[in-house]
Design an enzyme around this catalytic site. Structure first.
Site, mmCIF file in Angstrom:
data_model
loop_
_atom_site.group_PDB
_atom_site.id
_atom_site.type_symbol
_atom_site.label_atom_id
_atom_site.label_comp_id
_atom_site.label_asym_id
_atom_site.label_seq_id
_atom_site.Cartn_x
_atom_site.Cartn_y
_atom_site.Cartn_z
ATOM 1 N N GLU A 60 -35.205 2.086 -35.970
ATOM 2 C CA GLU A 60 -34.146 1.465 -35.155
ATOM 3 C C GLU A 60 -34.222 1.932 -33.704
ATOM 4 O OE1 GLU A 60 -30.113 2.656 -36.040
ATOM 5 O OE2 GLU A 60 -29.271 0.951 -34.962
ATOM 6 N N LYS A 113 -34.797 -2.342 -37.497
ATOM 7 C CA LYS A 113 -33.390 -2.594 -37.148
ATOM 8 C C LYS A 113 -33.306 -2.732 -35.644
ATOM 9 C CE LYS A 113 -28.686 -0.832 -37.719
ATOM 10 N NZ LYS A 113 -27.758 -0.250 -38.691
#
Ligand code: 13P
Length: 333
Positions: free
Chosen positions: A176, A218
């Site tokens: 992420e 993500k």
């Protein structure tokens, strides 16, 4: 590796998504304080239980990202949260980064830490029932000055080292690199920074030999900063986001999940609906879904206020939001 592939695919199964319930202790305290709720280990346990023990939550969630404190706590069913989730067919995940530190090369930027002792921590979480893991880096936009290429590269290298370790431990990594919404930047600048950040990240992942079929990305959506005068339409966000992803994310990646980043619940829902429509239109190669923290929890927290008598009303609000977000995954034009 086939187990990792199957676990990664299961997290992005159609019409389900992830709940990011992995706020660190200081962040959880901040979220609770916003609604006048004090923070203590027991209140944080009740905060997690509000969401994780809701009846039927498995109809909406494929996985939940936990924080280490919660990983060792029990829900109202008397089971450890990871065991309780697993018993209901929801994959337990764990945030394994250890927050940020200033980047020596550029004082205003942050680098995520947590590689020291990571293999041992991964092994312990795997033993405790974790199926997947998450590592978050933050990328701040400030005019044309930030982010610097050096900070993006250092964060990408650490994300890649983490992803490799996670796969070696038999855990699916979620990488992420969060390009922050905060700022006055334009949607075009956000799109360019996301694209550049992801290109750098996927080079670093290739250099580490990370298997992309056993990994999820993500990401933030490409949109104007929260202090920009421009208000994007969902269709604009969707087009910019898909352009950035198609230009930088290899098709082998098992799936892409979105953070809500401070968007309101309605905005995050409408943008997700537009993104899923745009992804179908451009025939994007990866399954896409949500991995929201704030956009899924905000309305329920406002009703709960830390009181047992409000749990039912708070869960009704959580369920209503899950219904809307789930509908956004299958919405038609
Ligand atoms: P938000 O949806 O609140 O941005 O949180 C998602 C997340 O996991 C951020 O790291």
């Amino acid at each position: 590796m086939t187990d990792l592939f199957a676990a990664a695919r299961a997290l992005v199964e159609p019409s389900k998504g992830l709940l990011a319930a992995d706020e660190s202790t200081p962040t959880a305290a901040k979220r609770l304080a916003a609604y006048g709720i004090a923070s203590s280990p027991e209140l944080r346990r009740q905060f997690r239980d509000l969401f994780l023990s809701m009846e039927g939550v498995e109809r909406y969630l494929s996985g939940v990202i936990l924080y280490e404190e919660t990983f060792a706590q029990k829900g109202s069913d008397g089971k450890l949260f990871p065991d309780s989730l697993e018993a209901r067919g929801i994959a337990p995940g764990i945030k394994v980064d250890e927050g940020t530190e200033p980047f020596p090369g550029s004082a205003e930027e942050l680098i995520t830490k947590g590689l020291v002792g990571l293999p041992e921590r991964l092994a312990a979480f795997k033993k405790g029932g974790a199926v997947f893991t998450k590592w978050r880096a933050v990328i701040r936009i400030e005019g044309d000055a930030l982010p610097t290429a050096a900070a993006v590269l250092e964060n990408a290298k650490r994300l890649a080292s983490y992803a490799k370790e996670a796969q070696v431990a038999g855990l699916v990594p979620i990488v992420e690199p969060e390009v922050l919404l905060a700022g006055k930047h334009s949607r075009a600048r956000s799109q360019a920074v996301i694209q550049e950040t992801l290109a750098t990240l996927f080079s670093a992942l290739a250099a580490q030999g990370v298997d992309l079929g056993g990994l999820l990305l993500k990401t933030a959506m490409a949109r104007s900063g929260d202090a920009s005068a421009h208000k994007d339409a969902s269709e604009e966000v969707a087009a910019a986001t898909l352009e950035a992803l198609v230009a930088s994310v290899p098709r082998e990646v098992a799936g892409i999940v979105f953070l809500s980043g401070g968007e309101s619940p309605d905005e995050a829902t409408a943008n997700l609906a537009a993104i899923t429509r745009e992804a179908r239109r451009v025939e994007a190669p990866w399954p896409l879904t949500f991995s929201y923290a704030r956009a899924l929890q905000e309305e329920a927290l406002a009703l709960w206020k830390g009181k047992a008598e409000n749990v039912e009303a708070a869960r009704a609000a959580f369920r209503a939001r899950l219904e809307k977000v789930q509908a956004a995954l299958v919405s038609s034009p």
